[in-house]
Design a protein around this motif. Structure first.
Motif, PDB file in Angstrom:
ATOM      1  N   PHE A 125       0.817  -1.210   0.000  1.00  8.36           N
ATOM      2  CA  PHE A 125       0.000   0.000   0.000  1.00  8.36           C
ATOM      3  C   PHE A 125       0.852   1.262   0.000  1.00  8.36           C
ATOM      4  CE2 PHE A 125      -2.308  -3.344   2.319  1.00  8.36           C
ATOM      5  CZ  PHE A 125      -3.317  -3.567   1.392  1.00  8.36           C
ATOM      6  N   GLY A 126       2.164   1.119  -0.021  1.00  6.98           N
ATOM      7  CA  GLY A 126       3.071   2.255  -0.034  1.00  6.98           C
ATOM      8  C   GLY A 126       3.425   2.790   1.337  1.00  6.98           C
ATOM      9  N   ALA A 127       2.996   2.101   2.390  1.00  7.98           N
ATOM     10  CA  ALA A 127       3.313   2.539   3.757  1.00  7.98           C
ATOM     11  C   ALA A 127       4.716   2.042   4.130  1.00  7.98           C
ATOM     12  CB  ALA A 127       2.290   2.014   4.740  1.00  7.98           C
ATOM     13  N   PRO A 128       5.588   2.944   4.569  1.00  3.56           N
ATOM     14  CA  PRO A 128       6.947   2.533   4.917  1.00  3.56           C
ATOM     15  C   PRO A 128       7.042   1.960   6.330  1.00  3.56           C
ATOM     16  CG  PRO A 128       6.731   4.896   5.170  1.00  3.56           C
ATOM     17  CD  PRO A 128       5.409   4.392   4.633  1.00  3.56           C
ATOM     18  N   PHE A 129       8.003   1.063   6.507  1.00  2.00           N
ATOM     19  CA  PHE A 129       8.359   0.579   7.833  1.00  2.00           C
ATOM     20  C   PHE A 129       9.826   0.190   7.824  1.00  2.00           C
ATOM     21  CE2 PHE A 129       6.742  -3.087   5.537  1.00  2.00           C
ATOM     22  CZ  PHE A 129       7.579  -4.137   5.875  1.00  2.00           C
ATOM     23  N   ARG A 130      10.415   0.025   8.997  1.00  2.00           N
ATOM     24  CA  ARG A 130      11.843  -0.285   9.118  1.00  2.00           C
ATOM     25  C   ARG A 130      12.025  -1.708   9.612  1.00  2.00           C
ATOM     26  NH1 ARG A 130      10.886   3.885   7.004  1.00  2.00           N
ATOM     27  NH2 ARG A 130      11.860   5.880   7.357  1.00  2.00           N
ATOM     28  N   VAL A 131      13.089  -2.341   9.101  1.00  2.00           N
ATOM     29  CA  VAL A 131      13.451  -3.679   9.543  1.00  2.00           C
ATOM     30  C   VAL A 131      14.949  -3.662   9.835  1.00  2.00           C
ATOM     31  CG1 VAL A 131      13.434  -6.125   8.979  1.00  2.00           C
ATOM     32  CG2 VAL A 131      11.685  -4.652   8.028  1.00  2.00           C
ATOM     33  N   LEU A 132      15.327  -4.165  11.024  1.00  3.61           N
ATOM     34  CA  LEU A 132      16.725  -4.113  11.456  1.00  3.61           C
ATOM     35  C   LEU A 132      17.358  -5.494  11.477  1.00  3.61           C
ATOM     36  CD1 LEU A 132      16.248  -1.699  14.482  1.00  3.61           C
ATOM     37  CD2 LEU A 132      16.800  -1.114  12.115  1.00  3.61           C
ATOM     38  N   ASN A 133      18.661  -5.525  11.234  1.00  2.00           N
ATOM     39  CA  ASN A 133      19.473  -6.746  11.346  1.00  2.00           C
ATOM     40  C   ASN A 133      18.932  -7.889  10.489  1.00  2.00           C
ATOM     41  OD1 ASN A 133      21.141  -5.423  13.253  1.00  2.00           O
ATOM     42  ND2 ASN A 133      19.623  -5.868  14.827  1.00  2.00           N
ATOM     43  N   VAL A 134      18.809  -7.633   9.205  1.00  2.00           N
ATOM     44  CA  VAL A 134      18.239  -8.598   8.272  1.00  2.00           C
ATOM     45  C   VAL A 134      19.361  -9.305   7.520  1.00  2.00           C
ATOM     46  CG1 VAL A 134      16.635  -8.897   6.354  1.00  2.00           C
ATOM     47  CG2 VAL A 134      16.269  -7.055   7.999  1.00  2.00           C
ATOM     48  N   ARG A 135      19.285 -10.619   7.458  1.00  2.00           N
ATOM     49  CA  ARG A 135      20.266 -11.424   6.719  1.00  2.00           C
ATOM     50  C   ARG A 135      19.765 -11.689   5.307  1.00  2.00           C
ATOM     51  NH1 ARG A 135      24.185 -12.863   9.912  1.00  2.00           N
ATOM     52  NH2 ARG A 135      23.846 -13.034  12.147  1.00  2.00           N
ATOM     53  N   GLN A 136      20.713 -11.924   4.409  1.00  2.00           N
ATOM     54  CA  GLN A 136      20.365 -12.223   3.026  1.00  2.00           C
ATOM     55  C   GLN A 136      19.851 -13.656   2.901  1.00  2.00           C
ATOM     56  OE1 GLN A 136      23.556 -11.723   0.221  1.00  2.00           O
ATOM     57  NE2 GLN A 136      22.199 -11.890  -1.528  1.00  2.00           N
ATOM     58  N   GLY A 137      18.823 -13.843   2.063  1.00  2.00           N
ATOM     59  CA  GLY A 137      18.267 -15.164   1.815  1.00  2.00           C
ATOM     60  C   GLY A 137      16.907 -15.053   1.160  1.00  2.00           C
ATOM     61  N   ASP A 138      16.266 -16.184   0.928  1.00  2.00           N
ATOM     62  CA  ASP A 138      14.960 -16.208   0.271  1.00  2.00           C
ATOM     63  C   ASP A 138      13.810 -16.522   1.225  1.00  2.00           C
ATOM     64  OD1 ASP A 138      15.766 -15.591  -2.354  1.00  2.00           O
ATOM     65  OD2 ASP A 138      16.505 -17.634  -2.615  1.00  2.00           O
ATOM     66  N   ALA A 139      14.087 -16.701   2.497  1.00  2.00           N
ATOM     67  CA  ALA A 139      13.056 -17.046   3.474  1.00  2.00           C
ATOM     68  C   ALA A 139      12.349 -15.781   3.974  1.00  2.00           C
ATOM     69  CB  ALA A 139      13.684 -17.782   4.652  1.00  2.00           C
ATOM     70  N   PRO A 140      11.148 -15.926   4.523  1.00  2.00           N
ATOM     71  CA  PRO A 140      10.481 -14.769   5.133  1.00  2.00           C
ATOM     72  C   PRO A 140      11.388 -14.106   6.177  1.00  2.00           C
ATOM     73  CG  PRO A 140       8.935 -16.571   4.942  1.00  2.00           C
ATOM     74  CD  PRO A 140      10.290 -17.120   4.569  1.00  2.00           C
ATOM     75  N   GLY A 141      11.382 -12.763   6.195  1.00  2.00           N
ATOM     76  CA  GLY A 141      12.220 -12.013   7.122  1.00  2.00           C
ATOM     77  C   GLY A 141      13.638 -11.801   6.624  1.00  2.00           C
ATOM     78  N   GLN A 142      13.914 -12.139   5.378  1.00  2.00           N
ATOM     79  CA  GLN A 142      15.243 -11.959   4.800  1.00  2.00           C
ATOM     80  C   GLN A 142      15.149 -11.081   3.552  1.00  2.00           C
ATOM     81  OE1 GLN A 142      16.515 -16.060   4.228  1.00  2.00           O
ATOM     82  NE2 GLN A 142      17.596 -16.009   6.193  1.00  2.00           N
ATOM     83  N   TRP A 143      16.298 -10.606   3.085  1.00  2.00           N
ATOM     84  CA  TRP A 143      16.346  -9.788   1.897  1.00  2.00           C
ATOM     85  C   TRP A 143      17.136 -10.519   0.811  1.00  2.00           C
ATOM     86  CZ3 TRP A 143      20.701  -8.092  -0.649  1.00  2.00           C
ATOM     87  CH2 TRP A 143      21.918  -8.248   0.025  1.00  2.00           C
ATOM     88  N   ASN A 144      16.923 -10.096  -0.442  1.00  2.00           N
ATOM     89  CA  ASN A 144      17.718 -10.609  -1.540  1.00  2.00           C
ATOM     90  C   ASN A 144      17.683  -9.616  -2.686  1.00  2.00           C
ATOM     91  OD1 ASN A 144      19.462 -12.422  -2.750  1.00  2.00           O
ATOM     92  ND2 ASN A 144      18.164 -14.176  -2.286  1.00  2.00           N
ATOM     93  N   TRP A 145      18.574  -9.810  -3.648  1.00  2.00           N
ATOM     94  CA  TRP A 145      18.617  -8.942  -4.819  1.00  2.00           C
ATOM     95  C   TRP A 145      17.403  -9.212  -5.694  1.00  2.00           C
ATOM     96  CZ3 TRP A 145      21.917  -5.313  -4.015  1.00  2.00           C
ATOM     97  CH2 TRP A 145      23.073  -5.562  -3.294  1.00  2.00           C
ATOM     98  N   PRO A 146      16.855  -8.167  -6.339  1.00  2.00           N
ATOM     99  CA  PRO A 146      15.740  -8.383  -7.268  1.00  2.00           C
ATOM    100  C   PRO A 146      16.219  -9.236  -8.448  1.00  2.00           C
ATOM    101  CG  PRO A 146      16.023  -6.033  -6.802  1.00  2.00           C
ATOM    102  CD  PRO A 146      17.193  -6.743  -6.202  1.00  2.00           C
ATOM    103  N   PRO A 147      15.334 -10.043  -9.011  1.00  2.00           N
ATOM    104  CA  PRO A 147      15.729 -10.833 -10.177  1.00  2.00           C
ATOM    105  C   PRO A 147      15.970  -9.926 -11.379  1.00  2.00           C
ATOM    106  CG  PRO A 147      13.394 -11.105  -9.735  1.00  2.00           C
ATOM    107  CD  PRO A 147      13.954 -10.295  -8.608  1.00  2.00           C
ATOM    108  N   ARG A 148      16.894 -10.311 -12.209  1.00  2.00           N
ATOM    109  CA  ARG A 148      17.142  -9.565 -13.452  1.00  2.00           C
ATOM    110  C   ARG A 148      16.232 -10.114 -14.536  1.00  2.00           C
ATOM    111  NH1 ARG A 148      21.700  -6.189 -13.684  1.00  2.00           N
ATOM    112  NH2 ARG A 148      22.977  -6.426 -11.833  1.00  2.00           N
ATOM    113  N   VAL A 149      15.604  -9.203 -15.251  1.00  2.00           N
ATOM    114  CA  VAL A 149      14.702  -9.638 -16.336  1.00  2.00           C
ATOM    115  C   VAL A 149      15.128  -9.072 -17.660  1.00  2.00           C
ATOM    116  CG1 VAL A 149      12.679 -10.060 -14.922  1.00  2.00           C
ATOM    117  CG2 VAL A 149      13.134  -7.773 -15.760  1.00  2.00           C
TER     118      VAL A 149
END
Length: 63
Positions: A39-63
């Motif tokens: 919905f465009g509402a911002p929020f902050r997330v701290l101490n996030v590890r890279q990965g594909d599981a919920p609660g993690q971050w990863n690079w966007p896929p290249r298309v």
């Protein structure tokens, strides 16, 4: 690739949905993110590890 300030990444929410995020801090192997929900509402997330599981971050896929 190592994350750096200002990079756009995807954050997986608790349901596994990818959300747009920006890296705002890098500390060793974790990042702090500014994330926007579907919905465009911002929020902050701290101490996030890279990965594909919920609660993690990863690079966007290249298309």
């Amino acid at each position: 690739m190592k994350p750096s300030l200002g990079r756009v990444v995807h954050y997986r929410d608790e349901e596994g949905k990818a959300l747009a995020a920006t890296v705002v801090a890098v500390v060793d192997d974790v990042v702090n993110l500014a994330v926007w929900n579907e919905f465009g509402a911002p929020f902050r997330v701290l101490n996030v590890r890279q990965g594909d599981a919920p609660g993690q971050w990863n690079w966007p896929p290249r298309v």
